[in-house]
Design an enzyme around this catalytic site. Structure first.
Site, PDB file in Angstrom:
ATOM      1  N   PRO A  86       6.937  -1.976  -7.501  1.00  0.00           N
ATOM      2  CA  PRO A  86       5.743  -2.785  -7.773  1.00  0.00           C
ATOM      3  C   PRO A  86       5.612  -3.992  -6.847  1.00  0.00           C
ATOM      4  O   PRO A  86       4.533  -4.545  -6.715  1.00  0.00           O
ATOM      5  CB  PRO A  86       5.918  -3.238  -9.226  1.00  0.00           C
ATOM      6  CG  PRO A  86       7.150  -2.610  -9.738  1.00  0.00           C
ATOM      7  CD  PRO A  86       7.819  -1.840  -8.652  1.00  0.00           C
ATOM      8  N   GLU A 113      15.366  -0.646 -15.008  1.00  0.00           N
ATOM      9  CA  GLU A 113      14.964  -2.051 -14.863  1.00  0.00           C
ATOM     10  C   GLU A 113      14.837  -2.474 -13.406  1.00  0.00           C
ATOM     11  O   GLU A 113      14.246  -3.487 -13.094  1.00  0.00           O
ATOM     12  CB  GLU A 113      15.977  -2.968 -15.554  1.00  0.00           C
ATOM     13  CG  GLU A 113      16.311  -2.577 -16.979  1.00  0.00           C
ATOM     14  CD  GLU A 113      15.095  -2.576 -17.891  1.00  0.00           C
ATOM     15  OE1 GLU A 113      14.262  -3.477 -17.744  1.00  0.00           O
ATOM     16  OE2 GLU A 113      14.998  -1.668 -18.740  1.00  0.00           O
ATOM     17  N   ARG A 150      -3.572  15.930   1.119  1.00  0.00           N
ATOM     18  CA  ARG A 150      -4.967  16.356   1.295  1.00  0.00           C
ATOM     19  C   ARG A 150      -5.515  16.017   2.679  1.00  0.00           C
ATOM     20  O   ARG A 150      -6.500  16.595   3.121  1.00  0.00           O
ATOM     21  CB  ARG A 150      -5.866  15.822   0.181  1.00  0.00           C
ATOM     22  CG  ARG A 150      -6.125  14.352   0.210  1.00  0.00           C
ATOM     23  CD  ARG A 150      -6.931  13.899  -1.002  1.00  0.00           C
ATOM     24  NE  ARG A 150      -8.362  14.188  -0.910  1.00  0.00           N
ATOM     25  CZ  ARG A 150      -9.232  13.518  -0.143  1.00  0.00           C
ATOM     26  NH1 ARG A 150      -8.819  12.531   0.611  1.00  0.00           N
ATOM     27  NH2 ARG A 150     -10.514  13.842  -0.145  1.00  0.00           N
ATOM     28  N   ASP A 164     -15.207  10.543   2.321  1.00  0.00           N
ATOM     29  CA  ASP A 164     -14.455   9.977   1.195  1.00  0.00           C
ATOM     30  C   ASP A 164     -14.829   8.531   0.912  1.00  0.00           C
ATOM     31  O   ASP A 164     -15.074   7.760   1.839  1.00  0.00           O
ATOM     32  CB  ASP A 164     -12.946   9.948   1.515  1.00  0.00           C
ATOM     33  CG  ASP A 164     -12.281  11.282   1.327  1.00  0.00           C
ATOM     34  OD1 ASP A 164     -12.902  12.174   0.729  1.00  0.00           O
ATOM     35  OD2 ASP A 164     -11.133  11.426   1.782  1.00  0.00           O
TER      36      ASP A 164
HETATM   37 CL1  6GU Z   1       5.681   2.126  -6.867  1.00  0.00          CL
HETATM   38  N1  6GU Z   1       6.703   1.531  -9.224  1.00  0.00           N
HETATM   39  C1  6GU Z   1       6.633   1.011 -10.456  1.00  0.00           C
HETATM   40  N2  6GU Z   1       7.706   1.043 -11.243  1.00  0.00           N
HETATM   41  N3  6GU Z   1       5.534   0.451 -10.950  1.00  0.00           N
HETATM   42  C2  6GU Z   1       4.470   0.434 -10.148  1.00  0.00           C
HETATM   43  C3  6GU Z   1       4.467   0.960  -8.854  1.00  0.00           C
HETATM   44  C4  6GU Z   1       5.639   1.502  -8.407  1.00  0.00           C
HETATM   45  N4  6GU Z   1       3.246   0.783  -8.319  1.00  0.00           N
HETATM   46  C5  6GU Z   1       2.528   0.186  -9.256  1.00  0.00           C
HETATM   47  N5  6GU Z   1       3.252  -0.034 -10.362  1.00  0.00           N
END
Ligand code: 6GU
Length: 222
Positions: A86, A113, A150, A164
């Protein structure tokens, strides 16, 4: 293209890769996708892949050894190693285009975690699919694989992705099919005119209007 996905949960991917366009791309050998369980690389006598965090705190942290050894076994000069997290770069269509030119992607799905910080040192790129938290990188890597595959030559017709959403930073224009009138709603007259120049103009203007209304941030990024 070859894609290796490092995950503790390879079964999560079966459905996604065995239907529709991705299934066909695999069958036609446009892409080879391998699911690699990095637990197979652990040197721990109990097959552990994680441990408690130094300094304390909740949950378990993925240890470096299984992932380091797994990447070492798979990596070549042509590999691009990507960590799903994230706190990575937010994934966008232009990144999908440049990944679609690579020969070999190695995607590392974190879970639990978190992961030992030193895992970042063996990665070429860190990606997130948006500002929300998933239970692991698996769903994120499915989205990335789908959007890259794709774009590979011959997977869908060139024409299908030239228009797109997000190409030229614009959302798609509205499309219609038969019937001409449905529940009192009519197909715009210009689309029935056969005038290709007028149709192209209408579509561009609708794209622009929709982008201004829904995603003005895309226009600011030009
Ligand atoms: Cl790549 N991993 C996690 N755990 N949460 C996320 C993410 C990735 N991308 C958005 N939220």
């Amino acid at each position: 293209m070859k894609i290796d996905i490092l995950t503790l949960f390879p079964d999560m991917f079966q459905g996604v890769f065995s239907e529709s366009i991705i299934k066909r791309a695999i069958e036609e050998k446009k892409v080879e996708i391998n699911l690699v369980n990095f637990r197979d690389f652990t040197k721990d006598p109990h097959n552990k892949v994680d441990d408690t965090p130094y300094g304390g705190g909740a949950g378990m942290v993925l240890a470096p050894q299984p992932i380091f050894d797994c990447v070492k076994a798979l990596r070549t000069e042509e590999s691009k190693v990507i960590l799903l997290t994230p706190d990575g770069e937010v994934y966008k269509q232009n990144r999908a285009y440049n990944l679609s030119k690579e020969k070999h992607l190695i995607l590392i799905c974190g879970h639990y975690e978190g992961f030992d910080e030193r895992i970042r040192s063996i990665c070429d790129l860190e990606l997130s699919i948006g500002d929300y938290v998933l239970t692991g990188g698996e769903v994120a890597s499915m989205a990335i694989v789908d959007s890259v595959v794709r774009l590979l030559p011959g997977v869908i017709t060139e024409e299908s992705h030239i228009n797109d959403s997000f190409n030229n930073n614009l959302l798609d224009y509205p499309t219609y099919t038969k019937p001409r009138v449905y529940e009192g709603m009519e197909v715009p007259e210009v689309l029935l005119s056969g005038d290709h120049k007028k149709i192209a103009e209408y579509r561009y203007n609708e794209s622009l209007k929709r982008t201004k209304e829904r995603r003005p941030d895309l226009l600011d990024n030009q």
